[in-house]
Structures are given as structure tokens and as C-alpha cells.
Scaffold this motif. Sequence first.
Motif, PDB file in Angstrom:
ATOM      1  N   GLN A  17       0.744  -1.143   0.016  1.00 62.56           N
ATOM      2  CA  GLN A  17       0.032   0.051  -0.122  1.00 62.56           C
ATOM      3  C   GLN A  17       0.985   1.341  -0.155  1.00 62.56           C
ATOM      4  N   LYS A  18       0.475   2.368  -0.393  1.00 62.52           N
ATOM      5  CA  LYS A  18       0.999   3.697  -0.061  1.00 62.52           C
ATOM      6  C   LYS A  18       0.671   4.408   1.206  1.00 62.52           C
ATOM      7  N   PRO A  19       1.259   5.200   1.681  1.00 61.84           N
ATOM      8  CA  PRO A  19       1.039   6.246   2.666  1.00 61.84           C
ATOM      9  C   PRO A  19      -0.219   6.521   2.535  1.00 61.84           C
ATOM     10  N   MET A  20      -0.905   6.781   3.643  1.00 61.39           N
ATOM     11  CA  MET A  20      -2.224   6.966   3.967  1.00 61.39           C
ATOM     12  C   MET A  20      -2.312   8.648   4.077  1.00 61.39           C
ATOM     13  N   THR A  21      -2.923   9.524   3.315  1.00 59.65           N
ATOM     14  CA  THR A  21      -3.102  10.894   3.485  1.00 59.65           C
ATOM     15  C   THR A  21      -4.436  11.392   3.896  1.00 59.65           C
ATOM     16  N   GLU A  22      -5.369  10.517   3.669  1.00 59.61           N
ATOM     17  CA  GLU A  22      -6.715  11.086   4.206  1.00 59.61           C
ATOM     18  C   GLU A  22      -7.384  10.133   4.463  1.00 59.61           C
ATOM     19  N   VAL A  23      -8.856  10.088   5.230  1.00 63.91           N
ATOM     20  CA  VAL A  23      -9.643   9.184   5.444  1.00 63.91           C
ATOM     21  C   VAL A  23     -10.925   9.681   4.795  1.00 63.91           C
ATOM     22  N   ALA A  24     -11.636   8.959   4.036  1.00 66.71           N
ATOM     23  CA  ALA A  24     -13.055   8.952   3.539  1.00 66.71           C
ATOM     24  C   ALA A  24     -14.088   8.804   4.601  1.00 66.71           C
ATOM     25  N   PHE A  25     -14.998   9.514   4.730  1.00 64.75           N
ATOM     26  CA  PHE A  25     -15.909   9.247   5.750  1.00 64.75           C
ATOM     27  C   PHE A  25     -17.334   9.355   4.946  1.00 64.75           C
ATOM     28  N   LEU A  26     -18.347   8.517   5.229  1.00 59.13           N
ATOM     29  CA  LEU A  26     -19.749   8.628   4.760  1.00 59.13           C
ATOM     30  C   LEU A  26     -20.580   8.936   5.915  1.00 59.13           C
ATOM     31  N   PHE A  27     -20.877  10.204   6.091  1.00 60.56           N
ATOM     32  CA  PHE A  27     -21.989  10.526   7.169  1.00 60.56           C
ATOM     33  C   PHE A  27     -23.546  10.362   6.643  1.00 60.56           C
ATOM     34  N   VAL A  28     -24.156   9.851   7.564  1.00 57.18           N
ATOM     35  CA  VAL A  28     -25.646   9.797   7.361  1.00 57.18           C
ATOM     36  C   VAL A  28     -26.420  10.425   8.455  1.00 57.18           C
ATOM     37  N   GLU A  29     -27.311  11.432   7.911  1.00 58.71           N
ATOM     38  CA  GLU A  29     -28.266  12.366   9.081  1.00 58.71           C
ATOM     39  C   GLU A  29     -29.610  11.882   8.573  1.00 58.71           C
ATOM     40  N   ILE A  30     -30.245  11.396   9.588  1.00 58.22           N
ATOM     41  CA  ILE A  30     -31.735  11.196   9.381  1.00 58.22           C
ATOM     42  C   ILE A  30     -32.520  11.957  10.364  1.00 58.22           C
ATOM     43  N   GLY A  31     -33.583  12.297   9.809  1.00 53.26           N
ATOM     44  CA  GLY A  31     -34.603  13.287  10.521  1.00 53.26           C
ATOM     45  C   GLY A  31     -36.203  12.550  10.394  1.00 53.26           C
ATOM     46  N   THR A  32     -36.918  12.768  11.376  1.00 54.18           N
ATOM     47  CA  THR A  32     -38.044  11.959  11.271  1.00 54.18           C
ATOM     48  C   THR A  32     -39.449  13.109  11.436  1.00 54.18           C
ATOM     49  N   ALA A  33     -40.503  12.559  11.075  1.00 55.62           N
ATOM     50  CA  ALA A  33     -41.628  13.342  10.930  1.00 55.62           C
ATOM     51  C   ALA A  33     -41.929  14.280  12.351  1.00 55.62           C
ATOM     52  N   GLU A  34     -41.770  13.544  13.506  1.00 53.69           N
ATOM     53  CA  GLU A  34     -41.771  14.095  14.780  1.00 53.69           C
ATOM     54  C   GLU A  34     -40.491  14.938  15.334  1.00 53.69           C
TER      55      GLU A  34
END
Length: 393
Positions: A49-66
Motif C-alpha cells: 500500500q501507499k502511505p495514507m494521506t486522508e480518510v474518507a467518511f460517509l456521514f448519514v443524518e436521518i430526520g423524522t416527521a416528529e
Amino acid sequence: MVSTPNTTTPAALQRGEATLDEIAEIRLSSVYLPLATPVSDAKVLTGRQKPMTEVAFLFVEIGTAEGHRGIGFSYSKRAGGPGQFAHAKEIAPTLLGEDPSDIAKLWTKLVWAGASVGRSGLATQAVAAFDVALWDLKATRAGLPLAKLLGAHRDSVRCYNTSGGFLHTPTEQVLENASASLAQGIGGIKIKVGQPDGKADLRRLAAVREHVGDDVPLMVDANQQWDRATAQRMGRALEEFGLVWIEEPLDAYDAKGHAALAASLDTPVATGEMLASVAEHWELLRHDAADIIQPDAPRIGGITQFLKLAALAEHQQVQLAPHFAMEIHLHLAAAYPLEPWVEHFDWLEPLFNERLRISGGRMHVSSRPGLGITLSEQARAWTREEQAFRARS
């Protein structure tokens, strides 16, 4: 006589009185966390592998009717971030209108929405971010820290630092980092090994052990870079250092090799972080291949899957030390019956407005509801792509 097709909805699928809320909106964010210094472990030194320079994040924000909200995340190192985000965009709409309390049902629905790409790896890592958000939402709505919602066995967990002991870091700096971690209240130190020259690993480890003393818990991590013969020789050589564990001495999928090594060494063997499903971890458990199992909730599909694995691990009386993502794993480790460890990485701190409290060698569960985290403005600034979904009114 011509029969009339039954077009009624099965009773089990009808919304009843117990359905109290529904998912009204979902926001996805692809956030790239830059690392101050390119990071190298044994996989880099062996050319894989190559040296790691960044980390990718997947953020999920969930909102409800209430008006309730939850946040969850998954991540990828070096590759896979765009793929996770793309898969999340495809499956997110299937949650709109669903009751957010039905987390296990929704996990299954998300997996079936992308069934052709399987039930492990990138696909379930994308699902994990939704699952974590749903658990955060449920705990937040209940006004409880997630650990308390799950049923905590303790309010703090032993913690060790990893980020100060990578192989790109000169030994003298590793010693300074170890001192700083201990002064911060962290309880143990892990350093990377697995260099092509095993004697260099032993010299480095000897320096750390002498520096921190015999009473400080010390771990090493070879990142899968030894073959069976090398792992056996290095394992014997490492016995004198009184390690808490030797991590990933062999290929992540070599359950039989790990089992033989664990049986032959006094030092415990730890592994599991690279596996991407409960089924893959079960291979370790059924072969007695790990004294300490190291699952990663974002990698195995989220908290729903982690809880299944934790039950299996407890049944086998295996110790637990979850990998990375301390903001999630603190709560899960606090709810594990056997005394666990949690991994401290300061890398993720800029992503959140809150900080985890550490003292006396332990990481403490806060009184904040849910995971107890909110995205920082810096995280918003590092966002490369976003997508929102809303239920039709």
C-alpha cells in the motif's frame, strides 16, 4: 370458478398503533479528513500500500416527521470512499416513510436493496452508516447515551493509543508520543511492527518498553504482514515484553494459522478488524483463532451486526477490543459483559464538536444522549459531495 387475487397487505406489514414516527429526510455527506503527516504501517514497508494521506467518511443524518434526528458514519482508508457514497445514494430512498425504531428490519431492507453486491465489504459498510444513525436516533429520542440504551456493564472502558506509534514515526518521537498519551490519561500504548527487518521491530519495542516501564499495558500490531513461520518466531521473541496482545500477525482470513499461533504463545493474539461481516468473524471464533476479537462496527454493517457478533464472542468467552471509530465503539464496549479495550485515535476529533473524556487509563461514557456527537463546521468544510432525500408530503 375464477379466483380473485388477494390484493390485501399482509397483517405483519401493515402500519399499526405501534408505529409512532416515520423517516422524513436523509442527508448524505462525503467528507475527507486530511492527515497532517502521511501514515505508514507494515503494509507500506512491504510495498502493498501507499502511505495514507486522508480518510474518507460517509456521514448519514436521518430526520423524522416528529423532529427526531440521528447521525451515523462509516469510513474508508486509501480507497472505497466514492464507492460507499455511491451505494448509499442508491439505497437511501428505501428508508423514507419507514418507522425508525424498526432497526433490524431496516438493516435487512437496505441489504436487500443492494443484494447483488453481497452482504459484506463496501456494500454493508455503506449500510452501516444508516444503521448507526438509526441507533443514535433511538437513543437520542430516549434521552439516553447509547451505552445505557443497550444496557451498560460499565460507564468507562480501558483505552489505548495507536496513532502515536506508526512506522513512519522515528523511535524518539514514538517515545514522546507515548509519554504524551499517558499524561493525557490513556491507559495503554500500541506500536506498529512488521518491518522487513524483524530485529528493527524488536529494538523499537525494547526502547518503548524501557521508556514506559513494565507496568504500562503495551500492544503491537503487524498488520497481517508475517507468514506463519515468521509470526511464530517473532511471537516467541516478543514474549519477554509482557504484551497485552499481538495484533494481526497473519492474513486476516487465516483462521487456522491464527488458531495455531494463539495455542502456541503465552501472549494473546488479537485480530478481526479487516473482516467485513459477522460470518467472517464466526470463522475466527469457531476455530479459537483469537484470544481478543477486534470487530469494527462500520466495517461489518453497523451496530445491529456488531451486537450479534458480541453475543457470539461472549458465548465463546473471547475478549473484545473494537477497531478505530472510538465515538461509536466506546458505547458498544461499555455494553460488553467482559472487560474490553477501546482504541484511541485523535485523528477523528476535528470532525466533531464534542470530545471524549479520558482519565485514569479509561475512556468515559458521557451523559449526552445517543452517540453524543454532532458534526463540526470543519467537517462541513471538508465535505466534497452531498445528497438529500425527503419523503413526499
